[in-house]
Motif scaffolding. Structure first.
Motif, PDB file in Angstrom:
ATOM      1  N   LEU A  40       0.770  -1.217  -0.230  1.00 38.96           N
ATOM      2  CA  LEU A  40       0.018   0.316   0.163  1.00 38.96           C
ATOM      3  C   LEU A  40       1.064   0.886   0.013  1.00 38.96           C
ATOM      4  O   LEU A  40       1.597   1.386   0.838  1.00 38.96           O
ATOM      5  CB  LEU A  40      -0.812   0.023   1.265  1.00 38.96           C
ATOM      6  N   ILE A  41       0.628   2.190  -1.052  1.00 41.02           N
ATOM      7  CA  ILE A  41       1.653   3.843  -1.038  1.00 41.02           C
ATOM      8  C   ILE A  41       0.170   5.035  -1.307  1.00 41.02           C
ATOM      9  O   ILE A  41      -0.335   5.011  -1.623  1.00 41.02           O
ATOM     10  CB  ILE A  41       2.430   3.127  -1.930  1.00 41.02           C
ATOM     11  N   THR A  42       0.678   5.478   0.100  1.00 39.41           N
ATOM     12  CA  THR A  42      -0.318   6.560   0.105  1.00 39.41           C
ATOM     13  C   THR A  42       0.587   7.678  -1.057  1.00 39.41           C
ATOM     14  O   THR A  42       1.895   7.696  -0.912  1.00 39.41           O
ATOM     15  CB  THR A  42      -0.452   7.068   1.249  1.00 39.41           C
ATOM     16  N   GLY A  43      -0.048   8.895  -1.779  1.00 44.08           N
ATOM     17  CA  GLY A  43       0.065  10.318  -1.816  1.00 44.08           C
ATOM     18  C   GLY A  43       0.593   9.324  -3.358  1.00 44.08           C
ATOM     19  O   GLY A  43       2.013   9.322  -3.872  1.00 44.08           O
ATOM     20  N   ALA A  44      -0.193   8.055  -3.625  1.00 43.60           N
ATOM     21  CA  ALA A  44       0.428   7.155  -5.617  1.00 43.60           C
ATOM     22  C   ALA A  44       0.499   7.703  -6.470  1.00 43.60           C
ATOM     23  O   ALA A  44       0.570   7.577  -7.970  1.00 43.60           O
ATOM     24  CB  ALA A  44      -0.029   6.533  -5.390  1.00 43.60           C
ATOM     25  N   GLY A  45      -0.433   9.007  -6.709  1.00 45.52           N
ATOM     26  CA  GLY A  45      -0.832   9.776  -7.396  1.00 45.52           C
ATOM     27  C   GLY A  45       0.267  10.558  -8.440  1.00 45.52           C
ATOM     28  O   GLY A  45      -0.162  11.244  -9.954  1.00 45.52           O
ATOM     29  N   HIS A  46       1.345  11.288  -7.672  1.00 40.27           N
ATOM     30  CA  HIS A  46       2.419  11.302  -8.603  1.00 40.27           C
ATOM     31  C   HIS A  46       3.783  11.796  -7.115  1.00 40.27           C
ATOM     32  O   HIS A  46       4.007  10.309  -6.564  1.00 40.27           O
ATOM     33  CB  HIS A  46       1.747  13.273  -8.111  1.00 40.27           C
ATOM     34  N   GLY A  47       4.475  11.815  -8.160  1.00 39.10           N
ATOM     35  CA  GLY A  47       6.032  11.810  -7.475  1.00 39.10           C
ATOM     36  C   GLY A  47       6.299  11.117  -6.704  1.00 39.10           C
ATOM     37  O   GLY A  47       6.388   9.851  -7.847  1.00 39.10           O
ATOM     38  N   ILE A  48       7.101  10.748  -5.792  1.00 40.50           N
ATOM     39  CA  ILE A  48       7.546   9.733  -5.898  1.00 40.50           C
ATOM     40  C   ILE A  48       6.889   8.699  -5.497  1.00 40.50           C
ATOM     41  O   ILE A  48       7.197   7.496  -5.604  1.00 40.50           O
ATOM     42  CB  ILE A  48       8.458   9.773  -3.997  1.00 40.50           C
ATOM     43  N   GLY A  49       5.324   8.640  -4.830  1.00 41.54           N
ATOM     44  CA  GLY A  49       4.400   7.850  -4.864  1.00 41.54           C
ATOM     45  C   GLY A  49       4.725   6.752  -6.070  1.00 41.54           C
ATOM     46  O   GLY A  49       4.094   5.638  -6.385  1.00 41.54           O
ATOM     47  N   ARG A  50       4.412   7.674  -6.584  1.00 37.63           N
ATOM     48  CA  ARG A  50       4.205   7.275  -8.984  1.00 37.63           C
ATOM     49  C   ARG A  50       5.004   6.256  -9.104  1.00 37.63           C
ATOM     50  O   ARG A  50       4.574   4.670  -8.853  1.00 37.63           O
ATOM     51  CB  ARG A  50       3.979   7.989  -9.947  1.00 37.63           C
ATOM     52  N   LEU A  51       6.616   6.794  -8.590  1.00 39.69           N
ATOM     53  CA  LEU A  51       7.786   5.652  -8.930  1.00 39.69           C
ATOM     54  C   LEU A  51       7.780   4.696  -8.727  1.00 39.69           C
ATOM     55  O   LEU A  51       8.411   4.070  -8.911  1.00 39.69           O
ATOM     56  CB  LEU A  51       8.767   6.928  -9.214  1.00 39.69           C
ATOM     57  N   GLU A 238      16.926  14.503  -8.496  1.00 42.03           N
ATOM     58  CA  GLU A 238      15.581  13.697  -9.788  1.00 42.03           C
ATOM     59  C   GLU A 238      14.819  12.031  -9.046  1.00 42.03           C
ATOM     60  O   GLU A 238      15.812  11.827  -8.225  1.00 42.03           O
ATOM     61  CB  GLU A 238      16.064  13.448 -11.324  1.00 42.03           C
ATOM     62  N   PRO A 239      13.665  12.652  -8.996  1.00 41.70           N
ATOM     63  CA  PRO A 239      12.793  11.511  -8.717  1.00 41.70           C
ATOM     64  C   PRO A 239      12.997   9.869  -8.689  1.00 41.70           C
ATOM     65  O   PRO A 239      12.886   9.721  -8.039  1.00 41.70           O
ATOM     66  CB  PRO A 239      11.248  11.792  -8.792  1.00 41.70           C
ATOM     67  N   GLU A 240      13.551  10.070  -9.889  1.00 42.60           N
ATOM     68  CA  GLU A 240      13.623   8.397  -9.983  1.00 42.60           C
ATOM     69  C   GLU A 240      15.645   7.675  -9.044  1.00 42.60           C
ATOM     70  O   GLU A 240      15.252   7.421  -8.786  1.00 42.60           O
ATOM     71  CB  GLU A 240      14.786   8.370 -11.789  1.00 42.60           C
ATOM     72  N   GLU A 241      16.258   8.816  -8.833  1.00 42.99           N
ATOM     73  CA  GLU A 241      16.870   8.666  -8.677  1.00 42.99           C
ATOM     74  C   GLU A 241      17.097   8.123  -6.808  1.00 42.99           C
ATOM     75  O   GLU A 241      17.295   7.572  -6.154  1.00 42.99           O
ATOM     76  CB  GLU A 241      18.463   9.905  -8.553  1.00 42.99           C
TER      77      GLU A 241
END
Length: 299
Positions: A40-51, A238-241
């Motif tokens: 379960l990931i909160t804040g999954a709609g963008h940014g760190i949560g999405r990636l 960068e978010p990916e890193e």
């Protein structure tokens, strides 16, 4: 006096543990499998949560995605489904305790027991104390730390029963060292780091050895939440890193992750160096970003 003698008796253990840690630096850590785990990931709609959701999808985990933004949530879910993962989405307001508890009940009934919980949802307001509105301060704490209590209380019991699970706290470097004009944010992230550390010790005291904890503490990330950030410590991350470091930390069960690693060294310096020197050091680090200053207006 007895206390200091007891400490001296621990010196051989300190030397052994230090040598052990040094040797482990050169030994690749084994990564655990998360295939089939309910994540379960909160804040999954963008940014760190999405990636982070994308990475767990690639590892064949079953995903439960929470966000207040339905559109962003659906976009994340579509990509994860394309990567071959089973995905369940819930529109949840993480500033609302009852919404969290009600959604948690639905997750248990419709999906099953969550075994990896990533508390990622967060808010930030870049302003001084006087320009930060009271509801903004309240929401900062509701999302950035109180939500961690509610989600953990909802999903930790099953992990403890099974003696298997992982609680991930997405905090910040601002949870270890302060930055002007992020007063509410820094305070909430200090609380989030404290939550992680206290929960880790509590699980150890309860001998729940199978439930692991990880805390992520990155510097500024290029997600758009903070406008025009800069620091002499290096470029904006960068978010990916950051997500690569987070995933490696989860899979190797690392307790604290600093990005960049130099943040860990700075947190040690802040505890031992004289205040006057720290003032000069912070001028050299030169943290900057766009912020609203309301002090003069209030005065």
């Amino acid at each position: 006096m007895k206390f200091f003698l007891d400490i001296l008796l621990l010196l051989p253990l300190l030397i052994f543990c230090s040598l052990e840690s040094f040797v482990k630096l050169f030994i690749p850590k084994r990564r655990k499998s998360v295939t089939g785990e309910i994540v379960l990931i909160t804040g999954a709609g963008h940014g760190i949560g999405r990636l982070t959701a994308y990475e767990f999808a690639k590892l064949k985990s079953k995903l439960v995605l929470w966000d207040i933004n339905k559109h962003g949530l659906e976009e994340t879910a579509a990509k994860c489904t394309g990567l071959g993962a089973k995905v369940h989405t819930f529109v949840v307001d993480c500033s609302n305790r009852e919404d969290i508890y009600n959604s948690a009940k639905k997750v248990k009934a419709e999906v099953g027991d969550v075994s990896i919980l990533v508390n990622n949802a967060g808010v930030v307001y870049t302003s001084d104390l006087f320009a930060t509105q009271d509801p903004q301060i309240e929401k900062t704490f509701e999302v950035n730390v109180l939500a961690h209590f509610w989600t953990t209380k909802a999903f930790l019991p099953a992990m403890m029963t099974n003696n298997h699970g992982h609680i991930v706290t997405v905090a910040s470097a601002a949870g270890h060292t302060v930055v002007p004009f992020l007063l509410a944010y820094c305070s909430s992230k200090f609380a989030a780091v404290g939550f992680h550390r206290a929960l880790t010790d509590e699980l150890a005291a309860l001998k729940t050895t199978g439930v692991k904890t990880t805390c992520l503490c990155p510097n500024f990330i290029n997600t758009g939440f903070i406008k025009n950030p800069s620091t002499s410590l290096g470029p904006t991350l960068e978010p990916e890193e950051v997500v690569n470091r987070l995933m490696n930390g989860i899979l190797t069960e690392q307790k604290m992750i600093f990005v960049p690693s130099s943040i860990a060294f700075l947190t040690i310096l802040e505890r031992i160096l004289p205040d006057r020197f720290l003032v000069a050091l912070k001028r050299k680090i030169n943290v900057r970003f766009d912020a609203v200053i309301g002090y003069k207006t209030k005065a």
